[in-house]
Structure formats: structure tokens, C-alpha cells
Design an enzyme around this catalytic site. Structure first.
Site, mmCIF file in Angstrom:
data_model
loop_
_atom_site.group_PDB
_atom_site.id
_atom_site.type_symbol
_atom_site.label_atom_id
_atom_site.label_comp_id
_atom_site.label_asym_id
_atom_site.label_seq_id
_atom_site.Cartn_x
_atom_site.Cartn_y
_atom_site.Cartn_z
ATOM 1 C CB CYS A 34 -5.191 1.096 10.024
ATOM 2 S SG CYS A 34 -5.516 -0.689 9.932
ATOM 3 C CE LYS A 82 -5.291 -2.338 3.370
ATOM 4 N NZ LYS A 82 -4.988 -1.681 4.643
ATOM 5 C CB CYS A 129 -2.351 -3.296 11.247
ATOM 6 S SG CYS A 129 -1.906 -2.195 9.905
ATOM 7 C CD GLU A 134 -16.325 -3.542 1.162
ATOM 8 O OE1 GLU A 134 -16.584 -2.492 1.772
ATOM 9 O OE2 GLU A 134 -16.085 -4.606 1.746
ATOM 10 C CB CYS A 162 -6.707 -3.930 10.544
ATOM 11 S SG CYS A 162 -5.393 -4.214 9.341
ATOM 12 C CE LYS A 180 -2.930 -0.510 0.683
ATOM 13 N NZ LYS A 180 -3.014 -0.505 2.100
ATOM 14 N NE ARG A 231 0.520 -6.627 5.509
ATOM 15 C CZ ARG A 231 -0.284 -7.575 5.045
ATOM 16 N NH1 ARG A 231 0.107 -8.845 5.094
ATOM 17 N NH2 ARG A 231 -1.459 -7.266 4.555
ATOM 18 C CE1 TYR A 289 5.334 4.037 0.917
ATOM 19 C CE2 TYR A 289 4.179 2.767 -0.771
ATOM 20 C CZ TYR A 289 4.339 3.139 0.550
ATOM 21 O OH TYR A 289 3.493 2.626 1.510
ATOM 22 C CB SER A 328 5.161 -0.972 0.159
ATOM 23 O OG SER A 328 4.415 -2.126 0.524
HETATM 24 C C1 PBG Z 1 -2.874 -0.326 7.145
HETATM 25 C C2 PBG Z 1 -2.281 -0.171 5.789
HETATM 26 C C3 PBG Z 1 -1.483 -1.067 5.061
HETATM 27 C C4 PBG Z 1 -1.103 -0.376 3.909
HETATM 28 C C5 PBG Z 1 -1.710 0.868 3.952
HETATM 29 N N1 PBG Z 1 -2.452 0.958 5.117
HETATM 30 C C6 PBG Z 1 -0.973 -2.412 5.393
HETATM 31 C C7 PBG Z 1 -1.833 -3.587 5.373
HETATM 32 O O1 PBG Z 1 -3.033 -3.545 5.106
HETATM 33 O O2 PBG Z 1 -1.275 -4.651 5.702
HETATM 34 C C8 PBG Z 1 -0.193 -0.912 2.836
HETATM 35 C C9 PBG Z 1 0.454 0.148 2.017
HETATM 36 C C10 PBG Z 1 1.578 -0.330 1.155
HETATM 37 O O3 PBG Z 1 1.852 -1.541 1.025
HETATM 38 O O4 PBG Z 1 2.234 0.538 0.598
HETATM 39 N N2 PBG Z 1 -3.808 -1.321 7.275
#
Ligand code: PBG
Length: 332
Positions: A127, A202, A129, A240, A137, A255, A212, A320, A281
Site C-alpha cells: 500500500c 476491506k 499510505c 470484490e 493509499c 478486514k 494509523r 496483534y 489494531s
Molecule cells: C494500509 C493498511 C491499513 C491497515 C492495514 N493495511 C490502514 C488503513 O487502511 O488505514 C490497518 C490494520 C490495522 O488497523 O491493524 N492501507
């Protein structure tokens, strides 16, 4: 006065019979958690001997490459075979140059991990971002993320991760056509053995907050709803996923996990490929915060959450909590 009868009641079915002892319960248990199916996410940065704690992800840090190798060794010792790498570059720019730099932090980490741990399954997040100054992204044009201009940069990122030794690349930008773009770039560069795990479904979720924080990747304007999915949609997840499989994805992901158990279950029924779920997270942080106050029993809560994700149909769980969960499973 209430009288309790001592006459036996005739019931044809008594589900409690098989819950009477621990051995009976184990005999009929439908879902078993296995550390072999866990993926441990890690954040890598520059430097040596650095473990910079991430306050909103207690127990996790931004690790320099040497510390990432030590961390991965402890992951493997616990029976967890795979990690998911995120890079934190020293500098960010509008086009995310650090993502596809062959000497970027993820590329360096992959080479070091591959050398130290030949059997480790190395998955890299693909990605932009974490690498863009605006936190989106992809490439921004006229205030929006330009899909097709982003594809080429994602493909270059994946190819450089694969060249460094990644087993699996995991595109998470939610750009249309990203899986196809990665597959063509990998095959064109002679890396037909590198697998693609697509973050296919996602969602634009509130539960990515601590990530973030860790990556300094919050969008500097707007939000991600122009490319990540609407929480209200489940049929769209199947769409998707079908697109990603048609483009050559080897495995797919839903996700976040906990807020999408129904989507996991639905996708499980729809496809035959391995299905991953990302216990993100914010889902981790909620448990950690409540456990720190004594409001939930952390071990029981984590094992219940991970079991629910597996029961919904996930084969692979990115979490995690992977290290703690693996050690709790080894104890019981
Ligand atoms: C990258 C990405 C993100 C996460 C995984 N890959 C952040 C987002 O989309 O803002 C989030 C993972 C997490 O919150 O543990 N785009």
C-alpha cells in the site's frame, strides 16, 4: 410456596450430557485454534537497536531491522510461522517513493529476515499510505485518489518486495484491478511463485485508529470511503472477492474481523481458496484497554475472540495478539 418436583423429566435430547467433563467437551469441540494459522503483524523502521513503543498498541513497537529479526525469532519459537510487515519510512512524499525503493525499509527487513529465518513465511503489506505525505493509499489527483495511476506504483512495490524475498504480497490499497496489476508485474519479472493474498473486502473502519498512529498514516484530508468498502454492504464483499480471484488472487481477506464475522462466514461459503481475517489494531486496543482496567479477563477474551473468528470461517487470522495467544494455547 414453590415446590421443586423430584420426578425425572423425560427429555429426548439433553445437550448438557456432552458438556459434563472437560474431556467430553474437548471431544465434541468444533473449532480449534492453531498458532500455525496465526500471522503476526510487525512495523519496521530505520536505525539499529530501536524498539519504539506504540502507545495505542501496547506490546508492539516500531522496530529497526535487527530488532525485527529478534522479534521474528521469538514469533517462530512460539509456533507461529508467519509475519506481516509494514514499513515506516524516514520521509514521505506525494507519490510514496519509499514504498517501491529497493533499499526501502521493508525491502531491507525482508532480506534480513529471509537470511536469518529461511522457513519464515514473509507476507508484506502493499500500500502507499504509510509512504505518502497526504496519507492516502494512492496518488492524489484533483483531490481524489487516481486508481489507474496508483496501480503501477503498487505493482512496483510488490515486485520489489518479492525480489527481496517475500513469499506473499498482500495488496491493501483497495484500488480496482490491483491484484491483476500485481500478478502481471510479478510474472513479468520472473516471480510467478510469489503468492498474492488480497485484502479483498476491506471496509472503511473506525478500528484502524491505532495502526494509523503507529504508521502516521491518517489521511491529511478527507477519508478513505472513496476506495474502502461501506460497512453496510455484505453482498459487495462477495463481488470484490470474485473480481480478485478472477485477477489471480491465491487467497483473500476480510478486514476488520470482529466487526465482520457475518462477512467472513458468507465469504467462506462462497469461495474455496484460503480465507484470512484481520483482527485489526482497534479491536486489539479495545481488549488491551479494558484488560488494563480489570474490566475483562484478557486471556479469556482474546481466546474467545480468536475462536469466534475461526468459527466464522477464517483459515488464517492476522492478529496483534498472536504471540500471547500462542503461548496461552501451549499452556492449556
Ligand atoms: C494500509 C493498511 C491499513 C491497515 C492495514 N493495511 C490502514 C488503513 O487502511 O488505514 C490497518 C490494520 C490495522 O488497523 O491493524 N492501507
Amino acid at each position: 410456596m414453590l415446590r421443586v418436583s423430584d420426578q425425572p423429566v423425560l427429555l429426548t435430547s439433553r445437550p448438557r450430557r456432552l458438556r459434563r467433563t472437560a474431556a467430553l467437551r474437548a471431544l465434541v469441540q468444533e473449532t480449534a485454534l492453531r498458532p500455525e494459522r496465526f500471522v503476526f503483524p510487525m512495523f519496521v523502521r530505520s536505525g539499529r537497536g530501536v524498539r519504539e513503543p506504540i502507545p495505542s498498541l501496547p506490546g508492539h513497537g516500531r522496530l529497526s531491522v535487527d530488532e525485527a529479526v529478534r522479534e521474528a525469532e521469538s514469533v517462530v519459537t512460539l509456533g507461529i510461522p508467519s509475519i506481516l510487515l509494514f514499513g515506516l519510512p524516514d520521509t514521505k512524499d506525494a507519490v510514496g517513493t519509499g514504498a517501491y525503493d529497493d533499499h526501502g525499509v521493508v525491502q531491507q527487513a525482508v532480506r534480513a529476515l529471509r537470511a536469518a529465518l529461511p522457513d519464515l513465511v514473509i507476507i508484506t503489506d502493499v500500500c502507499l499510505c504509510e509512504y505518502t505525505s497526504h496519507g492516502h493509499c494512492g496518488v492524489v489527483r484533483d483531490g481524489a485518489v487516481d486508481n489507474d495511476a496508483t496501480l503501477e506504483l503498487l505493482a512496483r512495490t510488490a515486485a520489489s518486495h518479492a525480489a527481496a524475498g517475500a513469499d506473499i504480497v498482500a495488496p491493501s490499497a483497495m484500488m480496482d484491478g490491483q491484484v491483476g496489476a500485481l500478478r502481471r508485474a510479478l510474472d513479468g519479472a520472473g516471480m510467478s511463485q510469489t503468492a498474492i493474498l488480497s485484502y479483498s473486502a476491506k471496509y472503511a473502519s473506525a478500528f484502524y485508529g491505532p495502526f494509523r498512529d503507529a504508521a502516521g498514516s491518517a489521511p491529511q484530508f478527507g477519508d478513505r470511503r472513496g476506495y474502502q468498502m461501506d460497512t453496510a454492504n455484505a453482498r459487495e464483499a462477495e463481488h470484490e472477492i470474485a473480481l480478485d480471484l478472477a485477477e489471480g488472487a491465491d487467497a483473500v481477506m476480510v478486514k476488520p474481523a470482529l466487526a465482520c464475522l457475518d462477512v467472513i462466514s458468507r465469504v467462506r461459503r462462497a469461495v474455496a481458496v484460503p480465507l484470512a481475517a484481520y483482527n485489526v489494531s482497534g479491536e486489539y486496543a479495545l481488549v488491551k484497554a479494558a484488560a488494563a482496567r480489570g474490566w475483562v479477563d484478557e486471556r479469556a477474551a482474546v481466546l474467545e475472540i480468536l475462536t469466534a473468528i475461526a468459527r466464522a470461517g477464517a483459515d488464517i487470522i492476522v492478529t496483534y495478539h498472536a504471540k500471547e495467544a500462542a503461548s496461552w494455547l501451549a499452556q492449556r
